[in-house]
Design an enzyme around this catalytic site. Structure first.
Site, PDB file in Angstrom:
ATOM      1  N   ARG A  58       0.821  -1.225   0.000  1.00 26.75           N
ATOM      2  CA  ARG A  58       0.000   0.000   0.000  1.00 26.75           C
ATOM      3  C   ARG A  58       0.848   1.265   0.000  1.00 26.75           C
ATOM      4  O   ARG A  58       0.366   2.337  -0.387  1.00 26.75           O
ATOM      5  CB  ARG A  58      -0.994  -0.041   1.170  1.00 26.75           C
ATOM      6  CG  ARG A  58      -2.061  -1.120   0.978  1.00 26.75           C
ATOM      7  CD  ARG A  58      -2.974  -1.246   2.178  1.00 26.75           C
ATOM      8  NE  ARG A  58      -2.297  -1.761   3.348  1.00 26.75           N
ATOM      9  CZ  ARG A  58      -2.128  -3.064   3.634  1.00 26.75           C
ATOM     10  NH1 ARG A  58      -2.610  -3.982   2.825  1.00 26.75           N
ATOM     11  NH2 ARG A  58      -1.504  -3.447   4.718  1.00 26.75           N
ATOM     12  N   GLU A  95       6.156 -10.875  15.137  1.00 28.98           N
ATOM     13  CA  GLU A  95       5.725 -11.498  16.401  1.00 28.98           C
ATOM     14  C   GLU A  95       6.155 -12.969  16.410  1.00 28.98           C
ATOM     15  O   GLU A  95       6.694 -13.472  17.388  1.00 28.98           O
ATOM     16  CB  GLU A  95       4.209 -11.376  16.529  1.00 28.98           C
ATOM     17  CG  GLU A  95       3.726 -11.638  17.928  1.00 28.98           C
ATOM     18  CD  GLU A  95       2.207 -11.565  18.033  1.00 28.98           C
ATOM     19  OE1 GLU A  95       1.706 -11.872  19.108  1.00 28.98           O
ATOM     20  OE2 GLU A  95       1.556 -11.219  17.030  1.00 28.98           O
TER      21      GLU A  95
HETATM   22  P1  AMP Z   1       4.989  -2.834  11.200  1.00 20.99           P
HETATM   23  O1  AMP Z   1       6.271  -3.316  10.562  1.00 20.99           O
HETATM   24  O2  AMP Z   1       4.605  -3.643  12.396  1.00 20.99           O
HETATM   25  O3  AMP Z   1       5.039  -1.345  11.499  1.00 20.99           O
HETATM   26  O4  AMP Z   1       3.825  -3.095  10.165  1.00 20.99           O
HETATM   27  C1  AMP Z   1       3.634  -2.240   9.107  1.00 20.99           C
HETATM   28  C2  AMP Z   1       3.180  -2.937   7.867  1.00 20.99           C
HETATM   29  O5  AMP Z   1       2.192  -3.932   8.106  1.00 20.99           O
HETATM   30  C3  AMP Z   1       2.538  -1.920   6.935  1.00 20.99           C
HETATM   31  O6  AMP Z   1       2.970  -2.171   5.610  1.00 20.99           O
HETATM   32  C4  AMP Z   1       1.051  -2.126   7.123  1.00 20.99           C
HETATM   33  O7  AMP Z   1       0.384  -2.021   5.893  1.00 20.99           O
HETATM   34  C5  AMP Z   1       0.904  -3.514   7.715  1.00 20.99           C
HETATM   35  N1  AMP Z   1       0.052  -3.559   8.925  1.00 20.99           N
HETATM   36  C6  AMP Z   1       0.459  -3.868  10.167  1.00 20.99           C
HETATM   37  N2  AMP Z   1      -0.554  -3.841  11.045  1.00 20.99           N
HETATM   38  C7  AMP Z   1      -1.649  -3.479  10.347  1.00 20.99           C
HETATM   39  C8  AMP Z   1      -3.024  -3.239  10.706  1.00 20.99           C
HETATM   40  N3  AMP Z   1      -3.485  -3.384  11.965  1.00 20.99           N
HETATM   41  N4  AMP Z   1      -3.870  -2.850   9.727  1.00 20.99           N
HETATM   42  C9  AMP Z   1      -3.422  -2.692   8.451  1.00 20.99           C
HETATM   43  N5  AMP Z   1      -2.156  -2.906   8.057  1.00 20.99           N
HETATM   44  C10 AMP Z   1      -1.266  -3.297   8.988  1.00 20.99           C
END
Ligand code: AMP
Length: 173
Positions: A58, A95
């Site tokens: 996205r 995780e």
């Molecule tokens: P992070 O590395 O944990 O910051 O996760 C970010 C990536 O995972 C981004 O590319 C988001 O599109 C996706 N992502 C993680 N959690 C969510 C969520 N609750 N809703 C939508 N997309 C998420």
């Protein structure tokens, strides 16, 4: 524009316990999409950005639109095995297990001033790995821009040292 109400919450996707923040409903509102991109274009007009990196998938939508609006080069950061030419990789912790992001090694050159773009900041693991790739290639990370932030997951801590900009936050992750 009330961005928070335009984002659809989908409980238990892709697995139980996750509140998925679905930005496709923002994209359906052309005026809102415009407002996001035009707002960022104004914000970054004086930052002397030389390249925009968007994170699969996205981040391609928002980063690609912003790169077009600012007449800047766009660089995709992709999941493992998707980019055809020689790449650099960075692995980060999830995780359960790990994930890997890659970038073409000729996509960033020394001295580039880079804006990172994704739809959502959760733990920050993905964007921290993308920032490492940019720095390994000699680029300077100017800021990381997101539409949505989930503050309870403390992504800003994972990105410490990098300015972070988010448009809307949700306190339930
Ligand atoms: P992070 O590395 O944990 O910051 O996760 C970010 C990536 O995972 C981004 O590319 C988001 O599109 C996706 N992502 C993680 N959690 C969510 C969520 N609750 N809703 C939508 N997309 C998420």
């Amino acid at each position: 524009m009330d961005l928070a109400t335009l984002i659809r919450n989908v409980p238990d996707f892709p697995k139980p316990g996750i509140q998925f923040k679905d930005i496709t409903t923002v994209l359906l509102d052309a005026a809102a999409f415009h407002e996001i991109i035009d707002g960022w274009r104004a914000r970054y007009a004086e930052h002397e950005i030389t390249k925009i990196v968007g994170v699969e998938a996205r981040g391609f939508i928002f980063g690609g639109a912003l790169a077009y609006a600012m007449s800047l080069p766009f660089v995709p950061a992709r999941k493992r095995g998707k980019l055809p030419a020689p790449t650099l990789s960075e692995t980060f912790q999830l995780e359960y297990g790990t994930d890997t992001v890659e970038m073409h090694e000729d996509a960033i050159t020394a001295g580039d001033r880079v804006l990172l773009v994704d739809d959502l900041l959760a733990t920050g693991g993905t964007m921290a790995a993308v920032a490492r790739l940019v720095r390994r290639l000699g680029g300077e990370v100017v800021e990381a821009a997101f539409v949505v932030e989930l503050p309870p997951l403390r992504g800003r801590e994972a990105l410490r040292g990098i300015p972070v900009h988010c448009l809307v936050e949700f306190m339930v992750a």
